[in-house]
Enzyme design. Structure first.
Site, PDB file in Angstrom:
ATOM      1  N   HIS A 266       0.862  -1.174   0.044  1.00  0.00           N
ATOM      2  CA  HIS A 266      -0.114   0.001   0.089  1.00  0.00           C
ATOM      3  C   HIS A 266       0.950   1.445  -0.010  1.00  0.00           C
ATOM      4  O   HIS A 266       2.054   1.279   0.160  1.00  0.00           O
ATOM      5  CB  HIS A 266      -1.157   0.270   1.200  1.00  0.00           C
ATOM      6  CG  HIS A 266      -0.254   0.061   2.458  1.00  0.00           C
ATOM      7  ND1 HIS A 266       0.494  -0.803   3.013  1.00  0.00           N
ATOM      8  CD2 HIS A 266      -0.291   1.068   3.457  1.00  0.00           C
ATOM      9  CE1 HIS A 266       0.925  -0.614   4.311  1.00  0.00           C
ATOM     10  NE2 HIS A 266       0.392   0.690   4.541  1.00  0.00           N
TER      11      HIS A 266
ATOM     12  N   HIS B 221       1.255   3.861   2.131  1.00  0.00           N
ATOM     13  CA  HIS B 221       1.765   4.784   3.148  1.00  0.00           C
ATOM     14  C   HIS B 221       3.168   4.848   3.185  1.00  0.00           C
ATOM     15  O   HIS B 221       3.900   3.820   2.609  1.00  0.00           O
ATOM     16  CB  HIS B 221       1.057   4.098   4.434  1.00  0.00           C
ATOM     17  CG  HIS B 221      -0.293   4.533   4.751  1.00  0.00           C
ATOM     18  ND1 HIS B 221      -1.064   3.730   5.570  1.00  0.00           N
ATOM     19  CD2 HIS B 221      -0.960   5.439   4.179  1.00  0.00           C
ATOM     20  CE1 HIS B 221      -2.061   4.337   5.816  1.00  0.00           C
ATOM     21  NE2 HIS B 221      -2.249   5.384   4.969  1.00  0.00           N
TER      22      HIS B 221
ATOM     23  N   ASP C 186       5.892   4.613   4.993  1.00  0.00           N
ATOM     24  CA  ASP C 186       7.119   3.678   5.391  1.00  0.00           C
ATOM     25  C   ASP C 186       7.036   2.447   4.937  1.00  0.00           C
ATOM     26  O   ASP C 186       7.985   1.582   5.016  1.00  0.00           O
ATOM     27  CB  ASP C 186       6.510   3.463   7.117  1.00  0.00           C
ATOM     28  CG  ASP C 186       5.111   2.785   7.108  1.00  0.00           C
ATOM     29  OD1 ASP C 186       4.200   3.456   6.666  1.00  0.00           O
ATOM     30  OD2 ASP C 186       5.075   1.940   8.173  1.00  0.00           O
ATOM     31  N   HIS C 187       6.121   2.308   3.633  1.00  0.00           N
ATOM     32  CA  HIS C 187       6.265   1.004   2.961  1.00  0.00           C
ATOM     33  C   HIS C 187       6.548   1.556   1.439  1.00  0.00           C
ATOM     34  O   HIS C 187       6.473   0.570   0.590  1.00  0.00           O
ATOM     35  CB  HIS C 187       4.731   0.526   2.804  1.00  0.00           C
ATOM     36  CG  HIS C 187       4.336  -0.196   4.324  1.00  0.00           C
ATOM     37  ND1 HIS C 187       4.587  -1.276   4.557  1.00  0.00           N
ATOM     38  CD2 HIS C 187       3.754   0.564   5.182  1.00  0.00           C
ATOM     39  CE1 HIS C 187       3.995  -1.606   5.745  1.00  0.00           C
ATOM     40  NE2 HIS C 187       3.761  -0.402   6.363  1.00  0.00           N
TER      41      HIS C 187
ATOM     42  N   HIS D  54      -7.401  -2.095   5.627  1.00  0.00           N
ATOM     43  CA  HIS D  54      -6.504  -1.025   6.096  1.00  0.00           C
ATOM     44  C   HIS D  54      -7.362   0.313   5.936  1.00  0.00           C
ATOM     45  O   HIS D  54      -8.234   0.311   5.467  1.00  0.00           O
ATOM     46  CB  HIS D  54      -5.013  -1.200   5.567  1.00  0.00           C
ATOM     47  CG  HIS D  54      -4.065  -0.167   6.406  1.00  0.00           C
ATOM     48  ND1 HIS D  54      -3.991  -0.114   7.625  1.00  0.00           N
ATOM     49  CD2 HIS D  54      -3.088   0.754   5.853  1.00  0.00           C
ATOM     50  CE1 HIS D  54      -3.060   0.415   8.159  1.00  0.00           C
ATOM     51  NE2 HIS D  54      -2.355   1.178   7.005  1.00  0.00           N
TER      52      HIS D  54
ATOM     53  N   ASP E 281       0.225  -3.903   6.894  1.00  0.00           N
ATOM     54  CA  ASP E 281      -0.901  -3.277   7.501  1.00  0.00           C
ATOM     55  C   ASP E 281      -2.259  -3.649   7.313  1.00  0.00           C
ATOM     56  O   ASP E 281      -2.941  -3.353   6.027  1.00  0.00           O
ATOM     57  CB  ASP E 281      -0.835  -1.743   7.105  1.00  0.00           C
ATOM     58  CG  ASP E 281       0.713  -1.048   7.508  1.00  0.00           C
ATOM     59  OD1 ASP E 281       1.465  -1.950   7.734  1.00  0.00           O
ATOM     60  OD2 ASP E 281       0.742   0.030   7.643  1.00  0.00           O
TER      61      ASP E 281
ATOM     62  N   HIS F 180       7.149  -4.996  11.807  1.00  0.00           N
ATOM     63  CA  HIS F 180       6.525  -3.925  11.576  1.00  0.00           C
ATOM     64  C   HIS F 180       6.112  -3.324  13.268  1.00  0.00           C
ATOM     65  O   HIS F 180       5.101  -3.323  13.464  1.00  0.00           O
ATOM     66  CB  HIS F 180       5.302  -3.947  10.663  1.00  0.00           C
ATOM     67  CG  HIS F 180       4.839  -2.672  10.387  1.00  0.00           C
ATOM     68  ND1 HIS F 180       3.861  -2.098  11.087  1.00  0.00           N
ATOM     69  CD2 HIS F 180       4.717  -1.807   9.356  1.00  0.00           C
ATOM     70  CE1 HIS F 180       3.393  -0.911  10.480  1.00  0.00           C
ATOM     71  NE2 HIS F 180       4.121  -0.907   9.344  1.00  0.00           N
TER      72      HIS F 180
END
Length: 302
Positions: free
Chosen positions: A63, A65, A67-68, A141, A204, A262
């Site tokens: 996805h 976001h 941090d990914h 999520h 997530d 994570h």
């Protein structure tokens, strides 16, 4: 000799720490190198882990976001800088197309690498090859997110004593495997089923059908455990799992090796994740650390 291992490049969640980089995971699977969720700093973590851009054959983003995915610009540009000659497929939720385009073209660079954009728009297979089938499933999520599952088809393991009994050796063994029969000898007469291995990557999400479908019967489950059970309400509110929930998935799905990752920066003691998971799941539990190398478990004897 084939190599199957997970190289952990980062294990933090939204906020990195002194000891945990943002996400990043490279799965070495024979000739494949699948890079999952490259967060900020992935390029440097690859250097520290001894991973080269040429090792990457496929990129899977769960996805968009930060941090990914905020490591994508560096990875994309490094593929060209190192003149990676093979095409690299990129999978990501189709609804995040604009984010992928922005990240891929975040700054000016001389592009030489071939990146095949293959967005995921539905549950099911997203790629096939000698490695088997790569599947995706929707997760629950705050934004569109998917998890990935790699499934190797079953094969055959030859029984040397049986081959000798029938006088089969050399190139005839390969012919028997390909054709299924050699004269009066069937492949089933001299072999047993070799179960294909399975790997799942779940980031997530809240608990949902997709999580259990991805984890079903896998040898390795890499799964987020952002929170501990004491903060279950926070986990649900923010679309995440606890270590106990991740362990429940592993237990109910017959997972062999559970890799927790994570982690929220609020927790100082990583052993708490292991302790919580162990109350639910009695299989192998690994609390991931940056730059850790985790071998895929050996095949079980039938």
């Amino acid at each position: 000799m084939s190599l199957r291992e997970l190289v952990v490049l980062g294990t933090a969640s939204q906020v990195p720490t002194r000891h945990r980089n943002h996400n990043g995971y490279l799965l070495r699977w024979d000739q494949e190198g699948i890079l999952f969720d490259p967060g900020e700093g992935t390029q440097r973590q690859m250097l520290l882990a001894g991973v080269a851009a040429t090792d990457i054959t496929r990129i899977c983003v769960t996805h968009f976001h930060g941090d990914h995915c905020l490591g994508l610009p560096g990875i994309v540009q490094r593929l060209s800088l190192d003149r990676v000659r093979h095409p690299v497929a990129a999978h990501y939720p189709a609804s995040g197309q604009q984010f992928f385009e922005r990240l891929r073209n975040a700054s000016s660079f001389y592009e030489t690498a071939t990146i095949r954009q293959e967005p995921v728009s539905a549950d099911g297979p997203v790629a096939t090859g000698t490695f088997g089938v790569l599947e995706a499933r929707a997760l629950d999520h705050g934004i569109d997110a998917v998890g990935y599952r790699l499934v190797e088809p079953d094969g055959r393991q030859m029984i040397q004593e049986r081959l000798r009994e029938f006088g089969i050796a050399g190139p005839d063994v390969g012919t028997l495997l390909r054709e299924g029969v050699l004269g009066d000898v069937r492949v089933a007469d001299v072999s047993v089923v070799r179960r294909g291995q399975k790997f799942a990557f779940v980031m997530d999400t809240r608990l949902c059908d997709g999580v259990f479908a991805l984890a079903d019967g896998v040898d390795v489950l890499v799964i987020e455990s952002t929170f501990l059970a004491e903060d279950t309400e926070l986990a649900v509110a923010h679309g995440h799992l606890t270590a106990a929930q991740a362990a429940r998935v592993a237990a109910e799905c017959g997972v062999r090796q559970l890799v927790l990752t994570h982690f929220s920066q609020r927790y100082r003691d990583p052993s708490r994740f292991h302790a919580e998971a162990a109350e639910v799941f009695d299989g192998e539990i690994i609390v991931a650390e940056d730059l850790m190398r985790i071998p895929v478990p050996k095949r079980l004897s039938l």
